[in-house]
Design a protein around this motif. Sequence first.
Motif, PDB file in Angstrom:
ATOM      1  N   ILE A 192       0.851  -1.195   0.000  1.00  0.00           N
ATOM      2  CA  ILE A 192       0.000   0.000   0.000  1.00  0.00           C
ATOM      3  C   ILE A 192       0.888   1.247   0.000  1.00  0.00           C
ATOM      4  O   ILE A 192       1.760   1.406   0.854  1.00  0.00           O
ATOM      5  CB  ILE A 192      -0.946  -0.011   1.220  1.00  0.00           C
ATOM      6  N   ASN A 193       0.660   2.117  -0.980  1.00  0.00           N
ATOM      7  CA  ASN A 193       1.487   3.311  -1.147  1.00  0.00           C
ATOM      8  C   ASN A 193       0.611   4.490  -1.560  1.00  0.00           C
ATOM      9  O   ASN A 193      -0.539   4.311  -1.962  1.00  0.00           O
ATOM     10  CB  ASN A 193       2.539   3.062  -2.226  1.00  0.00           C
ATOM     11  N   ARG A 194       1.183   5.688  -1.489  1.00  0.00           N
ATOM     12  CA  ARG A 194       0.406   6.870  -1.851  1.00  0.00           C
ATOM     13  C   ARG A 194       0.199   6.939  -3.367  1.00  0.00           C
ATOM     14  O   ARG A 194      -0.909   7.023  -3.847  1.00  0.00           O
ATOM     15  CB  ARG A 194       1.112   8.123  -1.328  1.00  0.00           C
ATOM     16  N   PHE A 195       1.314   6.930  -4.106  1.00  0.00           N
ATOM     17  CA  PHE A 195       1.249   7.012  -5.567  1.00  0.00           C
ATOM     18  C   PHE A 195       1.993   5.835  -6.189  1.00  0.00           C
ATOM     19  O   PHE A 195       2.820   5.189  -5.532  1.00  0.00           O
ATOM     20  CB  PHE A 195       1.877   8.327  -6.061  1.00  0.00           C
ATOM     21  N   GLU A 196       1.729   5.580  -7.458  1.00  0.00           N
ATOM     22  CA  GLU A 196       2.377   4.471  -8.148  1.00  0.00           C
ATOM     23  C   GLU A 196       3.902   4.593  -8.092  1.00  0.00           C
ATOM     24  O   GLU A 196       4.608   3.607  -7.879  1.00  0.00           O
ATOM     25  CB  GLU A 196       1.907   4.418  -9.609  1.00  0.00           C
ATOM     26  N   HIS A 197       4.429   5.813  -8.256  1.00  0.00           N
ATOM     27  CA  HIS A 197       5.891   5.977  -8.266  1.00  0.00           C
ATOM     28  C   HIS A 197       6.519   5.776  -6.890  1.00  0.00           C
ATOM     29  O   HIS A 197       7.751   5.705  -6.766  1.00  0.00           O
ATOM     30  CB  HIS A 197       6.296   7.342  -8.860  1.00  0.00           C
ATOM     31  N   ASP A 198       5.685   5.683  -5.847  1.00  0.00           N
ATOM     32  CA  ASP A 198       6.201   5.430  -4.496  1.00  0.00           C
ATOM     33  C   ASP A 198       6.421   3.946  -4.221  1.00  0.00           C
ATOM     34  O   ASP A 198       7.032   3.585  -3.208  1.00  0.00           O
ATOM     35  CB  ASP A 198       5.228   5.954  -3.437  1.00  0.00           C
ATOM     36  N   ILE A 199       5.899   3.063  -5.078  1.00  0.00           N
ATOM     37  CA  ILE A 199       5.959   1.624  -4.801  1.00  0.00           C
ATOM     38  C   ILE A 199       7.402   1.137  -4.903  1.00  0.00           C
ATOM     39  O   ILE A 199       8.029   1.225  -5.963  1.00  0.00           O
ATOM     40  CB  ILE A 199       5.070   0.823  -5.769  1.00  0.00           C
ATOM     41  N   LEU A 200       7.920   0.620  -3.800  1.00  0.00           N
ATOM     42  CA  LEU A 200       9.289   0.107  -3.754  1.00  0.00           C
ATOM     43  C   LEU A 200       9.292  -1.396  -4.019  1.00  0.00           C
ATOM     44  O   LEU A 200       8.366  -2.104  -3.644  1.00  0.00           O
ATOM     45  CB  LEU A 200       9.920   0.415  -2.399  1.00  0.00           C
ATOM     46  N   LEU A 222      -3.374   2.092  -3.839  1.00  0.00           N
ATOM     47  CA  LEU A 222      -2.881   3.472  -3.793  1.00  0.00           C
ATOM     48  C   LEU A 222      -3.840   4.330  -2.981  1.00  0.00           C
ATOM     49  O   LEU A 222      -5.053   4.181  -3.092  1.00  0.00           O
ATOM     50  CB  LEU A 222      -2.756   4.034  -5.215  1.00  0.00           C
ATOM     51  N   THR A 223      -3.283   5.218  -2.168  1.00  0.00           N
ATOM     52  CA  THR A 223      -4.129   6.090  -1.338  1.00  0.00           C
ATOM     53  C   THR A 223      -4.248   7.501  -1.909  1.00  0.00           C
ATOM     54  O   THR A 223      -5.114   8.267  -1.485  1.00  0.00           O
ATOM     55  CB  THR A 223      -3.556   6.187   0.094  1.00  0.00           C
ATOM     56  N   GLY A 235      -6.996   0.564   3.230  1.00  0.00           N
ATOM     57  CA  GLY A 235      -7.348  -0.787   3.637  1.00  0.00           C
ATOM     58  C   GLY A 235      -8.761  -0.902   4.157  1.00  0.00           C
ATOM     59  O   GLY A 235      -9.307   0.040   4.746  1.00  0.00           O
ATOM     60  N   ASN A 236      -9.386  -2.044   3.925  1.00  0.00           N
ATOM     61  CA  ASN A 236     -10.707  -2.377   4.466  1.00  0.00           C
ATOM     62  C   ASN A 236     -10.892  -3.886   4.379  1.00  0.00           C
ATOM     63  O   ASN A 236     -10.048  -4.599   3.829  1.00  0.00           O
ATOM     64  CB  ASN A 236     -11.818  -1.631   3.696  1.00  0.00           C
ATOM     65  N   THR A 237     -11.973  -4.379   4.924  1.00  0.00           N
ATOM     66  CA  THR A 237     -12.171  -5.838   4.966  1.00  0.00           C
ATOM     67  C   THR A 237     -12.344  -6.425   3.558  1.00  0.00           C
ATOM     68  O   THR A 237     -11.966  -7.573   3.316  1.00  0.00           O
ATOM     69  CB  THR A 237     -13.387  -6.194   5.834  1.00  0.00           C
ATOM     70  N   LEU A 288      -4.914  -7.499  19.210  1.00  0.00           N
ATOM     71  CA  LEU A 288      -5.234  -7.368  17.795  1.00  0.00           C
ATOM     72  C   LEU A 288      -6.466  -6.485  17.634  1.00  0.00           C
ATOM     73  O   LEU A 288      -7.518  -6.752  18.214  1.00  0.00           O
ATOM     74  CB  LEU A 288      -5.491  -8.744  17.169  1.00  0.00           C
ATOM     75  N   LEU A 289      -6.319  -5.428  16.844  1.00  0.00           N
ATOM     76  CA  LEU A 289      -7.423  -4.503  16.574  1.00  0.00           C
ATOM     77  C   LEU A 289      -7.416  -4.185  15.078  1.00  0.00           C
ATOM     78  O   LEU A 289      -6.735  -4.849  14.304  1.00  0.00           O
ATOM     79  CB  LEU A 289      -7.245  -3.218  17.404  1.00  0.00           C
ATOM     80  N   GLY A 290      -8.166  -3.182  14.677  1.00  0.00           N
ATOM     81  CA  GLY A 290      -8.090  -2.676  13.311  1.00  0.00           C
ATOM     82  C   GLY A 290      -8.722  -3.586  12.265  1.00  0.00           C
ATOM     83  O   GLY A 290      -9.557  -4.445  12.559  1.00  0.00           O
ATOM     84  N   ILE A 291      -8.295  -3.376  11.022  1.00  0.00           N
ATOM     85  CA  ILE A 291      -8.902  -4.032   9.865  1.00  0.00           C
ATOM     86  C   ILE A 291      -8.824  -5.553   9.962  1.00  0.00           C
ATOM     87  O   ILE A 291      -9.792  -6.255   9.648  1.00  0.00           O
ATOM     88  CB  ILE A 291      -8.220  -3.546   8.564  1.00  0.00           C
TER      89      ILE A 291
END
Length: 305
Positions: A192-200, A222-223, A235-237, A288-291
């Motif tokens: 999960i990354n902000r933009f496509e060019h951020d994906i490492l 992408l966010t 992220g979501n279920t 454990l919490l969250g998604i």
Amino acid sequence: SGSNMSQSTSCALFALFFVNLLAATSADSSTPSISQDCIAPKFKQMYLVVNNKQVSPDSNILTVKFEKRDYLGLEPLVPTCISVTHDNSQEILSKSYSPISHPSQKETFELLVKAYPFRSGGGVGTYLCGLQPGDSFEAKVKSKRIMHSSHQVVGRWSHVGLVAGGTGIAPLFQILQLLLRDDTTKISVLSINRFEHDILMKEELDEIAAKHPERVSVTYSLTGETKAGYLLGRGNTEMVREALPDPSVGDIMNFVCGKDGFVETWSGKVEREKTTDGSKGKKIQGPLLGILKEAGYNASQVFKY
């Protein structure tokens, strides 16, 4: 080959001797110098940069050489992490990095490093990204991480999910390398990354998925932009159902790695043990919490890396 075997064994025994010696001394004591043919991983030592390749506007992959032992860490099939120290003349900084190379790799290892904007107490990433071939930095190998009662990742699960936020892909890529080479488990990567060019590590991940379609799946979200071929959001279920192992299967595991807020969103905060003297306690998983909890996983199926 018999002499190589005995040399390797004596090296390992020597390393264990000094690890035990180190454990018996206080954290504040000065590191003794070792002049023998082996250097125990847990001792601070200098590591030589042999290549530094920029892979994004603010991230580099360093190829780093080590000497006088067979592999970087304490065991060849256990995830390895190093603590890098940098004295910037005003303060001594340290930061932990997990190599992206397989822990058993000989002579060199690779580090994925991001140079973050300046903040107080930060700057190790920028320092490392600025090193040139021939430069050295100081580091030591950290203790093995216990993941639900064992430091092993090989041979434990039938399906493993790797949930990475940004540079959180680095430690998880090392786990991917281990599982791919030394296990038969299925592996599902969610990056999960902000933009496509951020994906490492995208090229490497896509290549692995193409080579092992029956075992490895890679999903990107992408966010900060909407693009064909990518999921949208942090992220979501629904994303879990599409990209990660089925929680109704008992022997599965999800590793979550990223910035604190990312880990909290997906699995709840990493907490610290309470101490009587007010010092920082040891990190513990916390509830454990969250998604992932919403999606039906239990605490034994998630590890906050």
